[in-house]
Design a protein around this motif. Structure first.
Motif, mmCIF file in Angstrom:
data_model
loop_
_atom_site.group_PDB
_atom_site.id
_atom_site.type_symbol
_atom_site.label_atom_id
_atom_site.label_comp_id
_atom_site.label_asym_id
_atom_site.label_seq_id
_atom_site.Cartn_x
_atom_site.Cartn_y
_atom_site.Cartn_z
ATOM 1 N N THR A 113 0.875 -1.173 0.000
ATOM 2 C CA THR A 113 0.000 0.000 0.000
ATOM 3 C C THR A 113 0.913 1.224 0.000
ATOM 4 O O THR A 113 2.124 1.093 0.192
ATOM 5 C CB THR A 113 -0.923 0.038 1.245
ATOM 6 N N VAL A 130 -3.804 -5.733 0.775
ATOM 7 C CA VAL A 130 -5.211 -5.487 0.465
ATOM 8 C C VAL A 130 -5.630 -6.542 -0.552
ATOM 9 O O VAL A 130 -4.826 -6.997 -1.363
ATOM 10 C CB VAL A 130 -5.461 -4.064 -0.074
ATOM 11 N N MET A 154 -11.948 -7.600 0.837
ATOM 12 C CA MET A 154 -11.964 -6.817 2.076
ATOM 13 C C MET A 154 -13.223 -5.957 2.164
ATOM 14 O O MET A 154 -13.698 -5.426 1.156
ATOM 15 C CB MET A 154 -10.733 -5.913 2.139
ATOM 16 N N LYS A 210 -12.253 -1.136 5.537
ATOM 17 C CA LYS A 210 -10.905 -1.656 5.774
ATOM 18 C C LYS A 210 -10.039 -1.517 4.530
ATOM 19 O O LYS A 210 -8.848 -1.201 4.614
ATOM 20 C CB LYS A 210 -10.995 -3.125 6.196
ATOM 21 N N PHE A 211 -10.640 -1.723 3.363
ATOM 22 C CA PHE A 211 -9.898 -1.599 2.109
ATOM 23 C C PHE A 211 -9.401 -0.171 1.894
ATOM 24 O O PHE A 211 -8.261 0.054 1.464
ATOM 25 C CB PHE A 211 -10.781 -2.038 0.943
#
Length: 223
Positions: free
Chosen positions: A105, A113, A117, A121-122
Motif C-alpha cells: 500500500t 489489500v 476486504m 478496511k480496504f
C-alpha cells in the motif's frame, strides 16, 4: 512479456517491486530492469534480499539461504541500483490525473489489500493519498477495485502469478507473465489485464543450472 508490452506501443513502464529475490537470475533481472530505465518501487522481497529482514512474513532457513545467494550474485553497481528503489513512484497521466505506484500500500510494502476486504478496511491504507489510479503489487494476483473517483489496480505478477484459492502449504504458480495496460484518454482511464504464456521447462532448466541453494524451493510452484 516485454515483447508484448512493446507491441502495445506503451508510453511508459512502471514496476511494482519484488524484482530479484527467489528466482534463478537475480543479476540478469536487475540488468534488464536498469536497461528499461523505468520507475521501480521497493517491495518486501527486495528488502528481504538486501537485509534478510522478512518483515511481516514468516521465512524458512532455506529461503534465507536463497536470499543470501541472490545478494551474492549482484555486483556493487547492481546493489547500489537495487538500494535506490523508493517506496512509491508517481507518473503524470496528463490533464490533472496521476498514477501512484507502490508495492503493498502507499504506507507499507508489507500491507496486504485484497478483493474481498470490507470497504472501510480496504480504503483505510489510502487515506491522505491523492491519485487517479493507485497501482500495487504484493499479492501476485490481478484485480481492480473502484475507490470513489479513483481506482486501485493490481497487475498481477510477471515472475510468480498465484491463485490464492488454493492450499496455502503448496500453492501452484500459473505459467503466465501477468501485467496490465493503463490507457488514458478524454475523460476516462481504462485497464486491460494481460497474461502471456511462457515455457515452464525453460524456467525449470534455468533454476537447475543456476547454482542456487535449494533449487527445489524455486521450482516447487511450477511442478
Amino acid at each position: 512479456m516485454l515483447d508484448d508490452v512493446h507491441g502495445q506501443d506503451a508510453d511508459h513502464i512502471v514496476c511494482l517491486g519484488d524484482h530479484a529475490q527467489g528466482g534463478p537470475q537475480p543479476a540478469e533481472t536487475l540488468d534488464l530492469l536498469r536497461e528499461l530505465g523505468c520507475p521501480a518501487v521497493y517491495g518486501n522481497s527486495d528488502h528481504f534480499l538486501l537485509t534478510l529482514d522478512p518483515g511481516e512474513e514468516e521465512v524458512t532457513p532455506e529461503q534465507i539461504a536463497n536470499a543470501k545467494w541472490s545478494k551474492s550474485q549482484l555486483s556493487d553497481e547492481l546493489l547500489a541500483f537495487h538500494e535506490a528503489f523508493q517506496p512509491t513512484a508517481e507518473l503524470d497521466l496528463g490533464e490533472g490525473r496521476m498514477l501512484l505506484a507502490f508495492h503493498g500500500t502507499p504506507r507499507s510494502r508489507d500491507e496486504i489489500v485484497d478483493p474481498w476486504m470490507p470497504e472501510e478496511k480496504f480504503r483505510a491504507p489510502f487515506e491522505g493519498f491523492e491519485a487517479t489510479v493507485f497501482a500495487g503489487g504484493h499479492t501476485h494476483q490481478q484485480w481492480a477495485r473502484r475507490m470513489g473517483d479513483a481506482y486501485y489496480v493490481n497487475p498481477g505478477s510477471v515472475g510468480l502469478p498465484l491463485d490464492h484459492h488454493q492450499s496455502a502449504s503448496a500453492p501452484r504458480a500459473d505459467p503466465f507473465a501477468e501485467y496490465a495496460i493503463l490507457s488514458v484518454g478524454g475523460a476516462g482511464v481504462g485497464v486491460e489485464f494481460r497474461r502471456i504464456p511462457f515455457d515452464v521447462d525453460e524456467l525449470l532448466a534455468a533454476i537447475e543450472a543456476s547454482g542456487m541453494p535449494h533449487p527445489e524451493l524455486a521450482a516447487g510452484p511450477w511442478r
